[in-house]
Structure formats: C-alpha cells, structure tokens
Design a protein around this motif. Structure first.
Motif, PDB file in Angstrom:
ATOM      1  N   ILE A   7      68.484 -17.903  34.197  1.00  0.00           N
ATOM      2  CA  ILE A   7      68.806 -18.244  35.586  1.00  0.00           C
ATOM      3  C   ILE A   7      70.241 -17.823  35.870  1.00  0.00           C
ATOM      4  CG2 ILE A   7      68.687 -20.045  37.339  1.00  0.00           C
ATOM      5  CD1 ILE A   7      66.091 -19.677  35.703  1.00  0.00           C
ATOM      6  N   GLY A   8      70.406 -16.748  36.618  1.00  0.00           N
ATOM      7  CA  GLY A   8      71.732 -16.191  36.894  1.00  0.00           C
ATOM      8  C   GLY A   8      71.964 -14.954  36.053  1.00  0.00           C
ATOM      9  N   THR A   9      72.291 -13.835  36.714  1.00  0.00           N
ATOM     10  CA  THR A   9      72.423 -12.567  35.992  1.00  0.00           C
ATOM     11  C   THR A   9      73.820 -11.973  36.139  1.00  0.00           C
ATOM     12  OG1 THR A   9      71.573 -11.287  37.883  1.00  0.00           O
ATOM     13  CG2 THR A   9      69.964 -12.057  36.248  1.00  0.00           C
ATOM     14  N   GLY A  10      74.829 -12.841  36.036  1.00  0.00           N
ATOM     15  CA  GLY A  10      76.201 -12.346  35.996  1.00  0.00           C
ATOM     16  C   GLY A  10      76.520 -11.805  34.609  1.00  0.00           C
ATOM     17  N   ILE A  11      77.819 -11.695  34.304  1.00  0.00           N
ATOM     18  CA  ILE A  11      78.242 -11.121  33.016  1.00  0.00           C
ATOM     19  C   ILE A  11      77.654 -11.892  31.840  1.00  0.00           C
ATOM     20  CG2 ILE A  11      80.221 -10.659  31.524  1.00  0.00           C
ATOM     21  CD1 ILE A  11      81.855 -10.143  34.079  1.00  0.00           C
ATOM     22  N   ILE A  12      77.775 -13.225  31.867  1.00  0.00           N
ATOM     23  CA  ILE A  12      77.262 -14.035  30.765  1.00  0.00           C
ATOM     24  C   ILE A  12      75.730 -14.012  30.752  1.00  0.00           C
ATOM     25  CG2 ILE A  12      77.202 -16.333  29.730  1.00  0.00           C
ATOM     26  CD1 ILE A  12      79.866 -14.885  29.492  1.00  0.00           C
ATOM     27  N   GLY A  13      75.133 -14.013  31.937  1.00  0.00           N
ATOM     28  CA  GLY A  13      73.679 -13.935  32.007  1.00  0.00           C
ATOM     29  C   GLY A  13      73.152 -12.685  31.329  1.00  0.00           C
ATOM     30  N   HIS A  14      73.827 -11.551  31.555  1.00  0.00           N
ATOM     31  CA  HIS A  14      73.403 -10.307  30.911  1.00  0.00           C
ATOM     32  C   HIS A  14      73.600 -10.367  29.397  1.00  0.00           C
ATOM     33  CE1 HIS A  14      72.014  -7.381  33.862  1.00  0.00           C
ATOM     34  NE2 HIS A  14      72.818  -7.974  34.724  1.00  0.00           N
ATOM     35  N   THR A  15      74.629 -11.062  28.954  1.00  0.00           N
ATOM     36  CA  THR A  15      74.824 -11.233  27.507  1.00  0.00           C
ATOM     37  C   THR A  15      73.676 -12.023  26.910  1.00  0.00           C
ATOM     38  OG1 THR A  15      77.219 -11.200  27.815  1.00  0.00           O
ATOM     39  CG2 THR A  15      76.397 -12.041  25.715  1.00  0.00           C
ATOM     40  N   ASN A  35      70.675 -12.989  44.364  1.00  0.00           N
ATOM     41  CA  ASN A  35      70.849 -11.628  44.842  1.00  0.00           C
ATOM     42  C   ASN A  35      69.638 -10.802  44.396  1.00  0.00           C
ATOM     43  OD1 ASN A  35      71.539  -8.808  44.847  1.00  0.00           O
ATOM     44  ND2 ASN A  35      73.683  -9.379  45.111  1.00  0.00           N
ATOM     45  N   PRO A  36      68.778 -10.396  45.339  1.00  0.00           N
ATOM     46  CA  PRO A  36      67.538  -9.705  44.932  1.00  0.00           C
ATOM     47  C   PRO A  36      67.780  -8.395  44.198  1.00  0.00           C
ATOM     48  CG  PRO A  36      67.847  -9.621  47.321  1.00  0.00           C
ATOM     49  CD  PRO A  36      68.858 -10.589  46.802  1.00  0.00           C
ATOM     50  N   GLU A  37      68.850  -7.669  44.557  1.00  0.00           N
ATOM     51  CA  GLU A  37      69.140  -6.410  43.878  1.00  0.00           C
ATOM     52  C   GLU A  37      69.505  -6.658  42.413  1.00  0.00           C
ATOM     53  OE1 GLU A  37      70.459  -7.196  46.853  1.00  0.00           O
ATOM     54  OE2 GLU A  37      69.264  -5.836  48.098  1.00  0.00           O
ATOM     55  N   LYS A  38      70.344  -7.668  42.180  1.00  0.00           N
ATOM     56  CA  LYS A  38      70.732  -7.993  40.813  1.00  0.00           C
ATOM     57  C   LYS A  38      69.536  -8.487  40.009  1.00  0.00           C
ATOM     58  CE  LYS A  38      74.518 -10.239  40.026  1.00  0.00           C
ATOM     59  NZ  LYS A  38      75.562 -11.296  40.103  1.00  0.00           N
ATOM     60  N   SER A  41      67.218  -5.498  39.269  1.00  0.00           N
ATOM     61  CA  SER A  41      67.820  -4.584  38.302  1.00  0.00           C
ATOM     62  C   SER A  41      67.690  -5.123  36.883  1.00  0.00           C
ATOM     63  CB  SER A  41      69.299  -4.359  38.649  1.00  0.00           C
ATOM     64  OG  SER A  41      69.933  -3.579  37.664  1.00  0.00           O
ATOM     65  N   ALA A  42      68.009  -6.410  36.698  1.00  0.00           N
ATOM     66  CA  ALA A  42      67.898  -7.012  35.364  1.00  0.00           C
ATOM     67  C   ALA A  42      66.447  -7.046  34.903  1.00  0.00           C
ATOM     68  CB  ALA A  42      68.484  -8.420  35.380  1.00  0.00           C
ATOM     69  N   ALA A  43      65.542  -7.359  35.822  1.00  0.00           N
ATOM     70  CA  ALA A  43      64.122  -7.432  35.470  1.00  0.00           C
ATOM     71  C   ALA A  43      63.584  -6.079  35.029  1.00  0.00           C
ATOM     72  CB  ALA A  43      63.327  -7.959  36.658  1.00  0.00           C
ATOM     73  N   LYS A  44      63.993  -5.026  35.723  1.00  0.00           N
ATOM     74  CA  LYS A  44      63.551  -3.684  35.353  1.00  0.00           C
ATOM     75  C   LYS A  44      64.083  -3.280  33.988  1.00  0.00           C
ATOM     76  CE  LYS A  44      62.739  -1.545  39.872  1.00  0.00           C
ATOM     77  NZ  LYS A  44      63.177  -0.491  40.816  1.00  0.00           N
ATOM     78  N   GLU A  45      65.323  -3.648  33.716  1.00  0.00           N
ATOM     79  CA  GLU A  45      65.927  -3.287  32.437  1.00  0.00           C
ATOM     80  C   GLU A  45      65.153  -3.885  31.265  1.00  0.00           C
ATOM     81  OE1 GLU A  45      70.236  -3.583  30.081  1.00  0.00           O
ATOM     82  OE2 GLU A  45      70.091  -4.198  32.187  1.00  0.00           O
ATOM     83  N   TYR A  46      64.631  -5.105  31.462  1.00  0.00           N
ATOM     84  CA  TYR A  46      63.970  -5.782  30.349  1.00  0.00           C
ATOM     85  C   TYR A  46      62.450  -5.889  30.521  1.00  0.00           C
ATOM     86  CZ  TYR A  46      68.675  -6.846  28.850  1.00  0.00           C
ATOM     87  OH  TYR A  46      69.982  -6.728  28.433  1.00  0.00           O
ATOM     88  N   GLY A  47      61.940  -5.335  31.619  1.00  0.00           N
ATOM     89  CA  GLY A  47      60.503  -5.303  31.808  1.00  0.00           C
ATOM     90  C   GLY A  47      59.867  -6.657  32.014  1.00  0.00           C
ATOM     91  N   VAL A  48      60.508  -7.503  32.816  1.00  0.00           N
ATOM     92  CA  VAL A  48      60.003  -8.860  33.054  1.00  0.00           C
ATOM     93  C   VAL A  48      59.991  -9.140  34.557  1.00  0.00           C
ATOM     94  CG1 VAL A  48      60.834  -9.709  30.826  1.00  0.00           C
ATOM     95  CG2 VAL A  48      62.322  -9.863  32.846  1.00  0.00           C
ATOM     96  N   PRO A  49      59.278 -10.187  34.984  1.00  0.00           N
ATOM     97  CA  PRO A  49      59.267 -10.555  36.403  1.00  0.00           C
ATOM     98  C   PRO A  49      60.636 -11.091  36.845  1.00  0.00           C
ATOM     99  CG  PRO A  49      57.428 -11.548  35.224  1.00  0.00           C
ATOM    100  CD  PRO A  49      58.366 -11.025  34.194  1.00  0.00           C
TER     101      PRO A  49
END
Length: 314
Positions: A7-15, A35-38, A41-49
């Motif tokens: 939940i949350g895809t900031g710097i720490i979320g990406h870590t 933020n729908p773009e963020k 983007s994260a979902a596509k990178e990891y192949g998840v919803p």
C-alpha cells in the motif's frame, strides 16, 4: 507463500516491492497508490493487479505493507487488521499514542499480527555495534552521541512531511524515530530515568520542528544525546558510542569506524543479506508465531510515547 499487498508506491514502497519479488517466502498480490499512474507503473513492473483504493482489493491477501503518510497509518492498519490480515506498517507507528493503542487493540481483537517497520535495526553496522556492546568488546558503554544534519525542507520532500497534522511532527518524528529505535534495540527494556529536550523551528510558515536536541539518561547509567538539524545542505549522519576502552562510530547509516589507538579507523564487516530482506524474513517469522526481532506494537508505541515527551505533549 504469503500473499502481500503493498500500500503506497513511493521510494520505500518500491524497496518493499523489489524485496518481496526476490523472496522465496512471499509474493506480491497487489499494489495500491492513490496516483493511478504510479500504481499502474508498479503493477506492470511486477505483473500484478493495481488499485487506487485499498478497500477495493479483490485478491486474497495474507498481509499488507503500509507505506503511507503518517496520519493514515492508524486508519489503514486498522482496516486490514479488522479483517484478520497481518500488517507491517512503516515507522513511525502513528501520530499519537492513542492511535497506537487503537492499532494494537485491532490486532489483538482479530488475531492478526501488527509489526512496525523500523528497518535501521537490521542494518549490518547496527547489528555489529550491538554485538560489540553485548560482548563488551571495548568495555562498558558510557554514553552515545547522535548527530544528523540535512536540508529537511528541500523542494524534493513531499509537502505532507512539513504539516504536523499529517506527519505528527518534523525531524524528530521522522529521524528521531530511527534514533530511538537504535537506542531501545541496543538496551532492551532498560527504562529512561531522565529526559530533557529542546526543539523548534527557525523558518517561517511551518508547524513542524526543524531542530531538536534530546538528552536521555537510562537506569543502567548510560546517557545519550540526539541532535537533529534541518536547515542547511551539508549532510551529517553519525552516531558515536563511547566505551571505556575505545569508541565506535556508525556513520552514513551502514559504515563503522573504531578508535582504540588515538584515531578512528575503518572496520570492515560482511552483511549477508540486505536490511529489507532481513526485515521481511523476520515479519514472516512473526506471522508464524516464531521468535522474531521485528518491532512489535508495544515497541512502536514506546517510540511514539518518547517523541511526545520530547514535544512536551504528555
């Protein structure tokens, strides 16, 4: 495999996402960001919803990792805990002691585990330092001095950090939470017998502190000074531990120098796993009811209680 929502895809979320993706104990079930773009983007990178509202998650999940502005920690943690879903909530645990109590009650009532993400305890340098302390490698510990300086009010910092209602405080709430974690992890349940503090802000237009200095005495005779300043660009991040037979300095988060012969010299150590990997593994152990070094709700509450005393709020 534990299915985890992030939940949350900031710097720490990406870590956290990167750490989970490399784990053989957990897998990413979904990502959430307002933020729908963020989020996409994260979902596509990891192949998840992905979702923009954590309440809309449709996947079956065992746990969540919460990386949100501090004022949301209680609300979002309780939502999942009340569903029996385990929670790893980034530090600080919440913006008030009453919120910490509410979070723990939600965990206890629903049989879910709540842990707090004080990740710096898992830094190799801090682990080495704790072993030196326990083994009395340089004799008894007398005192500790932490200094941290940074441009806390830089344009790159998200604005919610600079609003007390949203962040709970300024540099003490954010960086001081790390400092207290290091202290309390080092000395266990040793009680604070004296606390003196001064904090304020020399800049106009902010209701969070830009400087803080805290003096603590513990019942074992060890004292500590924590000094945080937020006004200039030069970076200082070091904690010096003064022992009877030498001194140890941990600097820039994960480096060590030792002084036993008149000057500090580098101390080399090997870190087998990165800190976030260690943290995730300990969270899994905690979920499974095994012995774990992950911070508990009681520990997270103690940190917030101490910060509130620094602020003179309880």
């Amino acid at each position: 495999m534990y299915k985890i929502g992030v939940i949350g895809t900031g710097i720490i979320g990406h870590t956290h996402l990167r750490t989970i993706s490399q784990s053989d104990e957990c897998e990413i079930a979904a990502v959430v960001d307002v933020n729908p773009e963020k989020a996409e983007s994260a979902a596509k990178e990891y192949g998840v919803p992905f979702y923009t509202d954590y309440k809309e998650i449709k996947e079956s999940i065992d746990a969540v990792i919460i990386n949100l502005p501090h004022f949301l920690h209680c609300e979002v943690s309780c939502y999942f805990l009340e569903k029996g879903i385990h929670v790893l909530c980034e530090k600080p645990m919440a913006t008030s002691v009453s919120e910490c109590v509410k979070m723990k009650e939600a965990a206890d009532k629903n049989g879910a585990k709540l842990a707090i993400g004080h990740v710096q305890r898992f830094f190799g340098a801090n682990e080495v330092l704790r072993n030196m302390y326990k083994e009395e490698k340089f004799g008894k510990l007398a005192m500790i001095n932490e200094r941290r300086n940074t441009n806390y009010f830089s344009e790159s910092r998200p604005r919610w950090f600079l609003d007390k209602k949203l962040a709970g405080g300024g540099i003490m709430m954010n960086y001081g939470a790390h400092g207290l974690d290091k202290l309390f992890t080092l000395m266990g349940d040793t009680k604070i017998t004296s606390l003196h503090a001064n904090c304020g802000n020399l800049l106009d237009g902010y209701d969070v502190e830009g400087h803080a200095q805290v003096y603590l005495e513990f019942e074992n005779g060890i004292s500590s000074v924590m000094t945080y300043s937020a006004y200039s660009d030069f970076e200082v991040n070091e904690t010096t531990y003064y022992f009877r037979d030498g001194a140890v300095r941990v600097y820039n988060s994960n480096n060590i120098e030792i002084a036993t012969n008149g000057k500090f010299e580098p101390y080399e150590f090997t870190e087998e796993y990165p800190p976030f990997v260690k943290q995730l593994h300990q969270f899994v152990r905690y979920i499974e009811g095994k012995e774990s070094t992950i911070p508990t709700p009681e520990f997270g509450t103690r940190v917030i209680e101490t910060i509130k005393k620094v602020y003179g709020e309880n």
